[in-house]
Motif scaffolding. Structure first.
Motif, PDB file in Angstrom:
ATOM      1  N   ILE A   1      -6.415 -19.719 -26.975  1.00 39.43           N
ATOM      2  CA  ILE A   1      -6.728 -20.833 -26.070  1.00 39.43           C
ATOM      3  C   ILE A   1      -6.931 -22.111 -26.891  1.00 39.43           C
ATOM      4  N   HIS A   2      -6.945 -23.228 -26.170  1.00 34.64           N
ATOM      5  CA  HIS A   2      -7.139 -24.524 -26.824  1.00 34.64           C
ATOM      6  C   HIS A   2      -7.992 -25.409 -25.922  1.00 34.64           C
ATOM      7  N   VAL A   3      -8.988 -26.063 -26.536  1.00 35.03           N
ATOM      8  CA  VAL A   3      -9.802 -27.042 -25.809  1.00 35.03           C
ATOM      9  C   VAL A   3      -9.049 -28.362 -25.849  1.00 35.03           C
ATOM     10  N   LEU A   4      -8.598 -28.816 -24.691  1.00 30.12           N
ATOM     11  CA  LEU A   4      -7.783 -30.030 -24.631  1.00 30.12           C
ATOM     12  C   LEU A   4      -8.639 -31.267 -24.864  1.00 30.12           C
ATOM     13  N   PRO A   5      -8.069 -32.320 -25.394  1.00 34.29           N
ATOM     14  CA  PRO A   5      -8.842 -33.550 -25.616  1.00 34.29           C
ATOM     15  C   PRO A   5      -9.170 -34.240 -24.302  1.00 34.29           C
ATOM     16  N   GLY A   6     -10.190 -35.093 -24.342  1.00 37.42           N
ATOM     17  CA  GLY A   6     -10.609 -35.836 -23.157  1.00 37.42           C
ATOM     18  C   GLY A   6     -11.535 -35.009 -22.286  1.00 37.42           C
ATOM     19  N   GLU A   7     -11.797 -35.546 -21.092  1.00 38.02           N
ATOM     20  CA  GLU A   7     -12.650 -34.840 -20.139  1.00 38.02           C
ATOM     21  C   GLU A   7     -12.103 -35.029 -18.727  1.00 38.02           C
ATOM     22  N   LEU A   8     -12.481 -34.111 -17.852  1.00 34.25           N
ATOM     23  CA  LEU A   8     -12.004 -34.148 -16.477  1.00 34.25           C
ATOM     24  C   LEU A   8     -12.757 -35.196 -15.669  1.00 34.25           C
ATOM     25  N   ILE A   9     -12.040 -35.851 -14.768  1.00 28.52           N
ATOM     26  CA  ILE A   9     -12.651 -36.689 -13.744  1.00 28.52           C
ATOM     27  C   ILE A   9     -11.985 -36.347 -12.414  1.00 28.52           C
TER      28      ILE A   9
END
Length: 440
Positions: A249-257
């Motif tokens: 798995i990979h933690v994607l950059p940025g954050e959800l809005i």
């Protein structure tokens, strides 16, 4: 003749009333009927307790070490009577602790009326008599032995025993009441995960892990250990890349809005509400709303021997935004931020290995644990990771109607009704009564 008939009718009426009273008494002595009209039957045995009793598929013996003097034995027997109605093979036995003080000391009996619950080869002690504590004891009987949860510490992780807003103290306290034991795991003091650890929790480290700590976690997973990884936005730490690679798995950059959250009264678009969930073993039958503040999207980057199932997913209106001014490519929803992973265990001691990766740790923190079904979802995740599948569908604790939420307009209407409308109505009624009496 008319007088005789009136007297006869009176006697017949009295006889019918007496017969009715006798019939009611006869039926009430042989048939019990109790109606609980509170929301969710709060005044009756909770659904969670009934579910725990149903999962105990054999006899349960409860031994109460209560003195025969006083009303304590009667209190215990009355309290357990409704449990026996649900589970007839629940047996209660009393032992007088004064008959053999030495045996009581060996058993560790220190409280008058203390209970010991026996189920198969398991036992649980109870020194507080209420439904919450008894239900926790029943859950521990279902679970079997206490489970050891090791929380990684030393790198700015959320503390399992902390009271700060970002810590997990309230959630861990609840877990401990249902048969789990939380211990710290500091890789500056140990080179590997201790044996007999049932689950390792990596909760949002703020500092890079040492090479030794990363290797210990990767080795633990490679050897069949279960893992819960809570990754917040910005946790693209290179030191955790080997662990992410091991899970695929990979933690994607940025954050959800999610702009649609404003329709639910949430002013911050970084608050991600969920009301429905992708099908999975964790979320099957789960219908409670949950709230996730500041979420990191996740992605499967390569196929491994893990079976990966998403169980947390944003709405189609969600997207990503940059974090701390770092430009990121905007991704469109729906986006996954919770994965459940399982595979055949490399360890011969168990058949299946499980892991969960979630792009948010705040939903279990002291600040947000009480929001909707956050706590219930967290318990489901931990139960699934521990292999306690029979406990996953336990009804959630707590009463849903303890807080009355009133909008400002409704509050103004209520205020006007009680302060103005009701007094005026009483004055009008009083005036009408006085006017009619004067006319008469």
């Amino acid at each position: 003749m008319g007088t005789v008939m009136r007297r006869l009718n009176g006697w017949l009426f009295a006889l019918l009333v007496l017969l009715g009273a006798l019939a009611i008494g006869y039926l009430s002595a042989r048939h019990a009927h109790v109606a609980d009209w509170t929301y969710g039957s709060r005044r009756s045995m909770s659904p969670e307790t009934r579910s725990a009793l149903a999962k105990l598929d054999g006899p349960v013996q409860i031994v109460s070490y209560a003195n025969p003097q006083g009303d304590l034995r009667q209190t215990v027997a009355t309290f357990l009577q409704r449990y026996q109605q649900v589970k007839p093979d629940l047996q209660l036995r009393f032992v007088d602790p004064q008959q053999d003080p030495a045996a009581m000391r060996n058993l560790g009996i220190t409280v008058d009326g203390e209970l010991i619950l026996h189920y198969r080869d398991r036992e649980q002690r109870l020194d507080v008599l209420n439904e919450r504590s008894l239900t926790n004891a029943l859950e521990r009987l279902v679970r079997g032995s206490d489970r050891m949860l090791a929380f990684v510490t030393g790198d700015g992780e959320r503390r399992a025993d902390g009271d700060a807003n970002a810590d997990l103290g309230s959630f861990v306290t609840q877990l401990e009441q249902s048969g789990m034991r939380a211990v710290p795991l500091n890789f500056s003091q140990t080179a590997a995960v201790p044996e007999h650890t049932d689950l390792v929790v990596l909760a949002s480290p703020q500092a890079p892990l040492s090479a030794g700590a990363t290797k210990a976690l990767v080795d633990y997973v490679a050897n069949g250990g279960n893992l819960l990884w809570l990754a917040d936005p910005g946790n693209q730490d290179p030191s955790l890349q080997p662990l992410a690679d091991a899970l695929g798995i990979h933690v994607l950059p940025g954050e959800l809005i999610d702009a649609s959250s404003a329709a639910l009264g949430l002013k911050d678009p970084r608050m991600i509400p969920l009301g429905d969930y992708p099908p999975s073993a964790i979320t099957r039958g789960f219908t409670l709303a949950t709230l996730f503040p500041e979420v990191a999207p996740l992605a499967e980057v390569r196929k491994t021997d893990w079976q990966l199932v998403p169980f947390l997913r944003s709405s189609a209106q969600a997207t990503t935004q940059s974090l701390d001014g770092k430009p990121v490519a905007a991704l469109k929803g729906p986006l996954d931020f919770g994965f459940a992973l399982s595979r055949l265990s490399p360890s011969p001691a168990k058949s299946e290995q499980r892991a969960a990766v979630i792009g948010n740790g705040d939903f279990l923190s002291n600040s947000y644990l009480g929001n909707g079904g956050n706590r219930a979802l967290g318990e489901r995740i931990v139960d699934w990771l521990l292999g306690d599948d029979e406990l996953i569908n336990m009804p959630p604790r707590g009463a849903p109607d303890r807080v009355l939420t009133v909008a400002q307009g409704e509050l103004n209407l209520l205020s006007i009704s009680f302060i103005v409308v009701l007094p005026v109505l009483l004055l009008v009624i009083g005036g009408l009564i006085a006017w009619r009496r004067r006319r008469a």
